[in-house]
Write a protein that holds these residues in place. Structure first.
Motif, PDB file in Angstrom:
ATOM      1  N   VAL A 131       0.840  -1.200   0.000  1.00 45.51           N
ATOM      2  CA  VAL A 131       0.000   0.000   0.000  1.00 45.51           C
ATOM      3  C   VAL A 131       0.876   1.252   0.000  1.00 45.51           C
ATOM      4  O   VAL A 131       0.641   2.202  -0.758  1.00 45.51           O
ATOM      5  CB  VAL A 131      -0.959   0.008   1.207  1.00 45.51           C
ATOM      6  N   GLY A 132       1.916   1.246   0.829  1.00 45.15           N
ATOM      7  CA  GLY A 132       2.825   2.392   0.893  1.00 45.15           C
ATOM      8  C   GLY A 132       3.542   2.640  -0.425  1.00 45.15           C
ATOM      9  O   GLY A 132       3.685   3.787  -0.853  1.00 45.15           O
ATOM     10  N   LEU A 133       3.985   1.560  -1.079  1.00 48.34           N
ATOM     11  CA  LEU A 133       4.684   1.703  -2.355  1.00 48.34           C
ATOM     12  C   LEU A 133       3.763   2.248  -3.443  1.00 48.34           C
ATOM     13  O   LEU A 133       4.167   3.099  -4.249  1.00 48.34           O
ATOM     14  CB  LEU A 133       5.266   0.349  -2.787  1.00 48.34           C
ATOM     15  N   ARG A 134       2.498   1.773  -3.454  1.00 52.69           N
ATOM     16  CA  ARG A 134       1.558   2.262  -4.465  1.00 52.69           C
ATOM     17  C   ARG A 134       1.233   3.740  -4.246  1.00 52.69           C
ATOM     18  O   ARG A 134       1.122   4.511  -5.210  1.00 52.69           O
ATOM     19  CB  ARG A 134       0.287   1.412  -4.468  1.00 52.69           C
ATOM     20  N   ILE A 135       1.066   4.131  -2.985  1.00 55.81           N
ATOM     21  CA  ILE A 135       0.813   5.548  -2.690  1.00 55.81           C
ATOM     22  C   ILE A 135       2.017   6.391  -3.081  1.00 55.81           C
ATOM     23  O   ILE A 135       1.876   7.464  -3.682  1.00 55.81           O
ATOM     24  CB  ILE A 135       0.470   5.736  -1.197  1.00 55.81           C
ATOM     25  N   MET A 136       3.222   5.900  -2.768  1.00 54.68           N
ATOM     26  CA  MET A 136       4.435   6.642  -3.109  1.00 54.68           C
ATOM     27  C   MET A 136       4.578   6.792  -4.617  1.00 54.68           C
ATOM     28  O   MET A 136       4.928   7.876  -5.123  1.00 54.68           O
ATOM     29  CB  MET A 136       5.667   5.918  -2.547  1.00 54.68           C
ATOM     30  N   LEU A 137       4.285   5.718  -5.366  1.00 55.62           N
ATOM     31  CA  LEU A 137       4.363   5.791  -6.827  1.00 55.62           C
ATOM     32  C   LEU A 137       3.372   6.820  -7.361  1.00 55.62           C
ATOM     33  O   LEU A 137       3.698   7.611  -8.257  1.00 55.62           O
ATOM     34  CB  LEU A 137       4.072   4.416  -7.424  1.00 55.62           C
ATOM     35  N   THR A 138       2.170   6.830  -6.793  1.00 59.16           N
ATOM     36  CA  THR A 138       1.154   7.805  -7.215  1.00 59.16           C
ATOM     37  C   THR A 138       1.614   9.230  -6.928  1.00 59.16           C
ATOM     38  O   THR A 138       1.458  10.128  -7.768  1.00 59.16           O
ATOM     39  CB  THR A 138      -0.179   7.529  -6.499  1.00 59.16           C
ATOM     40  N   LEU A 139       2.176   9.447  -5.745  1.00 59.40           N
ATOM     41  CA  LEU A 139       2.647  10.791  -5.388  1.00 59.40           C
ATOM     42  C   LEU A 139       3.755  11.251  -6.323  1.00 59.40           C
ATOM     43  O   LEU A 139       3.810  12.433  -6.705  1.00 59.40           O
ATOM     44  CB  LEU A 139       3.141  10.798  -3.939  1.00 59.40           C
ATOM     45  N   ILE A 140       4.632  10.335  -6.720  1.00 61.57           N
ATOM     46  CA  ILE A 140       5.726  10.702  -7.631  1.00 61.57           C
ATOM     47  C   ILE A 140       5.175  11.072  -9.000  1.00 61.57           C
ATOM     48  O   ILE A 140       5.523  12.116  -9.571  1.00 61.57           O
ATOM     49  CB  ILE A 140       6.740   9.541  -7.742  1.00 61.57           C
ATOM     50  N   ILE A 141       4.289  10.210  -9.540  1.00 56.95           N
ATOM     51  CA  ILE A 141       3.726  10.460 -10.870  1.00 56.95           C
ATOM     52  C   ILE A 141       2.939  11.768 -10.882  1.00 56.95           C
ATOM     53  O   ILE A 141       3.150  12.642 -11.741  1.00 56.95           O
ATOM     54  CB  ILE A 141       2.813   9.292 -11.295  1.00 56.95           C
ATOM     55  N   GLU A 142       2.025  11.906  -9.922  1.00 60.42           N
ATOM     56  CA  GLU A 142       1.182  13.101  -9.910  1.00 60.42           C
ATOM     57  C   GLU A 142       1.970  14.338  -9.494  1.00 60.42           C
ATOM     58  O   GLU A 142       1.638  15.447  -9.906  1.00 60.42           O
ATOM     59  CB  GLU A 142      -0.024  12.865  -9.000  1.00 60.42           C
ATOM     60  N   GLY A 143       3.009  14.148  -8.672  1.00 59.60           N
ATOM     61  CA  GLY A 143       3.849  15.277  -8.276  1.00 59.60           C
ATOM     62  C   GLY A 143       4.598  15.864  -9.462  1.00 59.60           C
ATOM     63  O   GLY A 143       4.739  17.085  -9.588  1.00 59.60           O
TER      64      GLY A 143
END
Length: 241
Positions: A131-143
């Motif tokens: 869950v943490g990795l998926r959230i982090m990936l989303t934050l990177i992409i959207e960031g």
């Protein structure tokens, strides 16, 4: 402004409620009876079987990244009375009984090879990591998209992080409730969840991000979450969930 704050709070709570309620409903929905065993970094020539003699059945294997899933389907389980796993690893063979009563639908277990222990369900540490990795990936992409669309203020980035952690956290907790191989159901839930995220963030970003026009902020939400949806679909189909 108080009314606007109340509005966004209600919408975020609504999204969380719908996602978590959906998690309970889908997670307990009936399906074909089966046993799925999660094994991390399974060695070569590794095998899991069940039963004995002519009733012995070897698990089917599905590999996803660093995880392997060993599956027994209804046709194998219907003729087996003693649910004791027989595990073969090169020259070593050992048995682990399944103590937990099997449900009438999907049964998920995690095998710890080092300690030769079988745990019911998915390990909490695994769920937190994925869950943490998926959230982090989303934050990177959207960031990256957020930056490229010209958002620079510190308060804008604080709002970006808070909103995404709330919405993407709820969405990924929902996805974590399913069996690792329930790709079709997970994909439908991802699409439904992303729609709710679109709706919530389309309200939140114009309220809390003070840079640029309302149109640019809404455009960011829809574009960024469309990319996240594609990335999420790839993860569901090819990597552990």
């Amino acid at each position: 402004m108080n009314k606007l704050n109340k509005m966004i709070s209600v919408n975020i709570i609504t999204v969380l409620f719908i996602l978590l309620f959906s998690c309970v409903c889908f997670g307990n929905s009936a399906g074909p009876p089966s046993i799925l065993i999660i094994v991390s970094n399974a060695p070569d020539n590794f095998e899991i079987g069940i039963g004995s003699g002519t009733g012995y059945s070897k698990a089917k294997i599905v590999d996803k990244g660093v995880e392997s899933y060993y599956i027994f389907y209804p046709r194998e389980l219907s003729t087996i009375a003693n649910h004791t796993l027989k595990i073969k690893n090169d020259d070593e063979t050992f048995e682990i009984p399944i103590d937990k009563p099997l449900k009438s639908y999907n049964n998920v277990f995690t095998l710890d090879l080092k300690n030769k222990t079988l745990y019911p369900g998915k390990l909490l540490s695994r769920s937190i990591l994925l869950v943490g990795l998926r959230i982090m990936l989303t934050l990177i992409i959207e960031g990256i998209i957020f930056y490229l669309m010209g958002f620079r203020r510190k308060k804008s980035w604080v709002a970006f992080l808070v909103i995404n952690i709330v919405t993407q956290g709820a969405l990924n907790i929902l996805l974590n409730c399913f069996s690792p191989l329930a790709s079709y159901t997970i994909m439908l839930s991802l699409i439904l969840g992303e729609f709710l995220v679109f709706f919530s963030e389309s309200i939140a970003f114009p309220i809390f991000v003070k840079e640029h026009s309302q149109l640019r902020k809404v455009a960011f939400v829809w574009f960024a979450n469309s990319i996240s949806l594609v990335a999420g679909g790839y993860i569901i189909l090819n990597l552990p969930v």
